[in-house]
Design a protein around this motif. Structure first.
Motif, PDB file in Angstrom:
ATOM      1  N   ASP A 290       0.846  -1.190   0.000  1.00 54.85           N
ATOM      2  CA  ASP A 290       0.000   0.000   0.000  1.00 54.85           C
ATOM      3  C   ASP A 290       0.886   1.247   0.000  1.00 54.85           C
ATOM      4  O   ASP A 290       1.647   1.467   0.944  1.00 54.85           O
ATOM      5  N   HIS A 291       0.791   2.043  -1.055  1.00 48.53           N
ATOM      6  CA  HIS A 291       1.623   3.249  -1.150  1.00 48.53           C
ATOM      7  C   HIS A 291       0.788   4.522  -0.990  1.00 48.53           C
ATOM      8  O   HIS A 291       1.205   5.591  -1.420  1.00 48.53           O
ATOM      9  N   SER A 292      -0.361   4.394  -0.367  1.00 49.94           N
ATOM     10  CA  SER A 292      -1.255   5.557  -0.286  1.00 49.94           C
ATOM     11  C   SER A 292      -0.704   6.658   0.623  1.00 49.94           C
ATOM     12  O   SER A 292      -1.137   7.796   0.535  1.00 49.94           O
ATOM     13  N   GLN A 293       0.248   6.320   1.500  1.00 54.31           N
ATOM     14  CA  GLN A 293       0.777   7.333   2.423  1.00 54.31           C
ATOM     15  C   GLN A 293       2.047   8.013   1.915  1.00 54.31           C
ATOM     16  O   GLN A 293       2.629   8.828   2.610  1.00 54.31           O
ATOM     17  N   VAL A 294       2.466   7.665   0.717  1.00 54.94           N
ATOM     18  CA  VAL A 294       3.737   8.207   0.218  1.00 54.94           C
ATOM     19  C   VAL A 294       3.579   9.698  -0.125  1.00 54.94           C
ATOM     20  O   VAL A 294       2.675  10.080  -0.858  1.00 54.94           O
ATOM     21  N   ARG A 295       4.459  10.530   0.442  1.00 53.99           N
ATOM     22  CA  ARG A 295       4.418  11.975   0.196  1.00 53.99           C
ATOM     23  C   ARG A 295       5.726  12.508  -0.376  1.00 53.99           C
ATOM     24  O   ARG A 295       5.739  13.453  -1.152  1.00 53.99           O
ATOM     25  N   ASN A 296       6.831  11.935   0.059  1.00 53.94           N
ATOM     26  CA  ASN A 296       8.140  12.480  -0.305  1.00 53.94           C
ATOM     27  C   ASN A 296       8.998  11.391  -0.931  1.00 53.94           C
ATOM     28  O   ASN A 296       9.192  10.337  -0.333  1.00 53.94           O
ATOM     29  N   ILE A 297       9.466  11.687  -2.119  1.00 55.02           N
ATOM     30  CA  ILE A 297      10.229  10.662  -2.817  1.00 55.02           C
ATOM     31  C   ILE A 297      11.587  11.202  -3.269  1.00 55.02           C
ATOM     32  O   ILE A 297      11.798  12.415  -3.316  1.00 55.02           O
ATOM     33  N   ALA A 298      12.458  10.298  -3.568  1.00 53.69           N
ATOM     34  CA  ALA A 298      13.750  10.644  -4.163  1.00 53.69           C
ATOM     35  C   ALA A 298      13.982   9.698  -5.327  1.00 53.69           C
ATOM     36  O   ALA A 298      13.611   8.525  -5.251  1.00 53.69           O
ATOM     37  N   ILE A 299      14.538  10.253  -6.385  1.00 58.24           N
ATOM     38  CA  ILE A 299      14.852   9.432  -7.554  1.00 58.24           C
ATOM     39  C   ILE A 299      16.359   9.329  -7.670  1.00 58.24           C
ATOM     40  O   ILE A 299      17.074  10.319  -7.512  1.00 58.24           O
ATOM     41  N   ASP A 300      16.795   8.136  -7.920  1.00 59.04           N
ATOM     42  CA  ASP A 300      18.214   7.846  -7.919  1.00 59.04           C
ATOM     43  C   ASP A 300      18.437   6.809  -9.003  1.00 59.04           C
ATOM     44  O   ASP A 300      17.484   6.210  -9.486  1.00 59.04           O
ATOM     45  N   GLU A 301      19.678   6.623  -9.371  1.00 52.56           N
ATOM     46  CA  GLU A 301      19.911   5.564 -10.359  1.00 52.56           C
ATOM     47  C   GLU A 301      21.151   4.795  -9.964  1.00 52.56           C
ATOM     48  O   GLU A 301      22.007   5.282  -9.230  1.00 52.56           O
ATOM     49  N   THR A 302      21.208   3.579 -10.414  1.00 50.69           N
ATOM     50  CA  THR A 302      22.372   2.765 -10.102  1.00 50.69           C
ATOM     51  C   THR A 302      22.728   1.946 -11.331  1.00 50.69           C
ATOM     52  O   THR A 302      21.847   1.564 -12.104  1.00 50.69           O
ATOM     53  N   ALA A 303      24.007   1.722 -11.528  1.00 49.87           N
ATOM     54  CA  ALA A 303      24.447   0.943 -12.680  1.00 49.87           C
ATOM     55  C   ALA A 303      24.174  -0.527 -12.412  1.00 49.87           C
ATOM     56  O   ALA A 303      24.321  -1.004 -11.290  1.00 49.87           O
ATOM     57  N   CYS A 304      23.720  -1.231 -13.447  1.00 50.77           N
ATOM     58  CA  CYS A 304      23.471  -2.662 -13.311  1.00 50.77           C
ATOM     59  C   CYS A 304      24.764  -3.408 -13.068  1.00 50.77           C
ATOM     60  O   CYS A 304      24.944  -4.074 -12.088  1.00 50.77           O
ATOM     61  N   GLN A 305      25.646  -3.316 -14.016  1.00 53.56           N
ATOM     62  CA  GLN A 305      26.963  -3.899 -13.836  1.00 53.56           C
ATOM     63  C   GLN A 305      27.951  -3.158 -14.718  1.00 53.56           C
ATOM     64  O   GLN A 305      27.690  -2.902 -15.864  1.00 53.56           O
ATOM     65  N   ARG A 306      29.063  -2.809 -14.101  1.00 55.53           N
ATOM     66  CA  ARG A 306      30.156  -2.160 -14.830  1.00 55.53           C
ATOM     67  C   ARG A 306      29.667  -1.002 -15.691  1.00 55.53           C
ATOM     68  O   ARG A 306      30.121  -0.822 -16.811  1.00 55.53           O
ATOM     69  N   GLY A 307      28.721  -0.243 -15.183  1.00 55.12           N
ATOM     70  CA  GLY A 307      28.267   0.952 -15.886  1.00 55.12           C
ATOM     71  C   GLY A 307      27.552   0.688 -17.187  1.00 55.12           C
ATOM     72  O   GLY A 307      27.349   1.590 -17.984  1.00 55.12           O
ATOM     73  N   GLN A 308      27.171  -0.548 -17.422  1.00 55.77           N
ATOM     74  CA  GLN A 308      26.535  -0.893 -18.688  1.00 55.77           C
ATOM     75  C   GLN A 308      25.134  -0.310 -18.815  1.00 55.77           C
ATOM     76  O   GLN A 308      24.888   0.531 -19.644  1.00 55.77           O
ATOM     77  N   ARG A 309      24.247  -0.788 -17.967  1.00 56.65           N
ATOM     78  CA  ARG A 309      22.872  -0.317 -18.025  1.00 56.65           C
ATOM     79  C   ARG A 309      22.521   0.273 -16.674  1.00 56.65           C
ATOM     80  O   ARG A 309      23.171   0.014 -15.671  1.00 56.65           O
TER      81      ARG A 309
END
Ligand SMILES: [Zn+2]
Length: 405
Positions: free
Chosen positions: A150-169
């Motif tokens: 249940d995500h109905s209480q979500v108010r504040n989010i952060a977006i981030d990214e991470t490399a899958c492997q060795r910076g490929q994807r």
């Protein structure tokens, strides 16, 4: 005394009409086989509508079970199919396994406990199974737990990214910064990536118009997606991303200058690390270099100035400091720093929004540690979905319920 069969009935928690018909130890193969049958004339509920009726026919099935000491253990059953007038012919549900699995619930519970602690590849070695089969178990329980989220209480989010492997994807990660957990992970980092998150949020009873703050980096795609998808949200440029860009600009200045100044060649970390973390040798090098009239030393002081802006107690003070820094950068005659000035100008308000909300992805440092762990657990298996599932398992704070518990 119990017979062997009775003993295993208790161990398997078998209830009537099921019983253990016979036990076979294959000492050569190191296997234990338990054959389960049901009493003649038993009636079973239809797995679709629940109506009871007689058995239509049976199908031989085998499931891997928990090892019995050094013996690999298998449960075999003559599983009834029943013919429901409304729903047709179906295999009945057996109490020791979930529909469609080649493993007993207890075996799956063991796997889920193990993968939380070690890599899937290690678990596969320990239990002597193909890791592809174990991944299927992990996917099942994680998907099931996520479906119930249940995500109905979500108010504040952060977006981030991470490399899958060795910076490929890349995979993009959407965090709940209050609950400090990963809500959603998906491959790619395009404008529609934010839209994918919104679909998932809505599928879990969350509302995009309730989102108040979004912390993110300066990715055009993300910023555009956020603007479209979260009409009421304040965008905060992540402090750590801006500092990282500043460090990159600083290192670029150093790399250009080292062509003329030999001593700069091995000084990369001297400028990037915090003063207090320098080793004695790095400290001496820093003292030597910073006394010379170097562009790198000047760029370093610009980085310190940005750090200082982030020390500001309020937005107005920060804005004054940022303006001074902007002027300095844009008049520095250092190309990487002039580019930083443009970046800062283009994201002026979103950078300063930090001082109203003090939100960063720093709160997610613990999560990032978990993501690293997830990445190493998923390693050796080149499937981005495996990585995402592992991220949910480790950093999603899911309510998992293996073994039907
Ligand atoms: Zn039915």
């Amino acid at each position: 005394m119990f017979s062997n069969e009775k003993l295993f009935e208790i161990a398997l928690n078998l209830q009537e009409p099921w019983y253990v018909k016979r036990i076979e130890f294959d000492t050569t193969a190191g296997e234990l086989h338990m054959y389960i049958d049901f009493r003649k004339g038993s009636r079973f509920p239809c797995p679709v509508c629940g109506q009871e009726s007689k058995v239509h026919d049976t199908v031989e099935q085998t499931w891997r079970h928990l090892n019995f000491f050094q013996y690999k253990a298998y449960v075999h059953s003559r599983t009834p199919r029943r013919d429901c007038p409304e729903d047709g012919v179906h295999l009945v549900n057996v109490p020791w396994s979930r529909h469609g699995s080649d493993f007993t619930l207890l075996f799956e519970a063991l796997i889920m406990a193990l993968v939380a602690q070690m890599t899937v590849a290690s678990v596969a070695r320990i239990v002597d199974e193909y890791d592809t089969r174990l991944w299927r178990i992990v996917h099942h329980y994680v998907d099931k737990a996520r479906a119930a989220e249940d995500h109905s209480q979500v108010r504040n989010i952060a977006i981030d990214e991470t490399a899958c492997q060795r910076g490929q994807r890349y995979i993009s990660l959407f965090h709940d910064t209050d609950a400090r957990r990963v809500l959603f992970a998906t491959p790619g980092r395009e404008a529609f990536t934010v839209g994918c998150f919104v679909k998932d949020l809505e599928a879990h009873h969350g509302k995009p118009e309730q989102i108040e703050n979004v912390v993110c980096d300066m990715s055009k795609a993300f910023l555009h997606g956020i603007e479209v998808q979260f009409p009421n949200a304040t965008v905060v440029i992540d402090k750590f991303h801006l500092m990282q860009l500043m460090n990159e600009a600083l290192d670029e200045v150093r790399r250009q200058e080292q062509q003329n100044v030999e001593d700069l060649k091995y000084s990369r970390y001297v400028w990037l690390k915090n003063q207090s973390n320098l080793t004695a040798i790095q400290r001496r090098l820093f003292d030597d270099l910073s006394q010379r009239n170097l562009k790198t030393a000047r760029a370093y002081r610009m980085k310190l100035a940005l750090q200082e802006v982030y020390q500001s107690l309020d937005r107005a003070t920060a804005e004054e400091g940022l303006y001074r820094l902007y002027w300095w950068l844009s008049h520095s005659r250092l190309e990487p720093m002039k580019a930083m000035a443009v970046t800062i100008k283009n994201h002026w308000d979103a950078i300063l929004n930090y001082f109203d909300h003090r939100r960063t992805t720093g709160a997610l440092e613990a999560i990032n540690g978990l993501i690293q762990a997830a990445r190493s657990k998923a390693r050796g298996y080149r499937n981005v979905n495996n990585l995402i599932t592992m991220v949910y398992l480790i950093a999603g704070k899911l309510q998992l319920s293996p073994a039907g518990a």
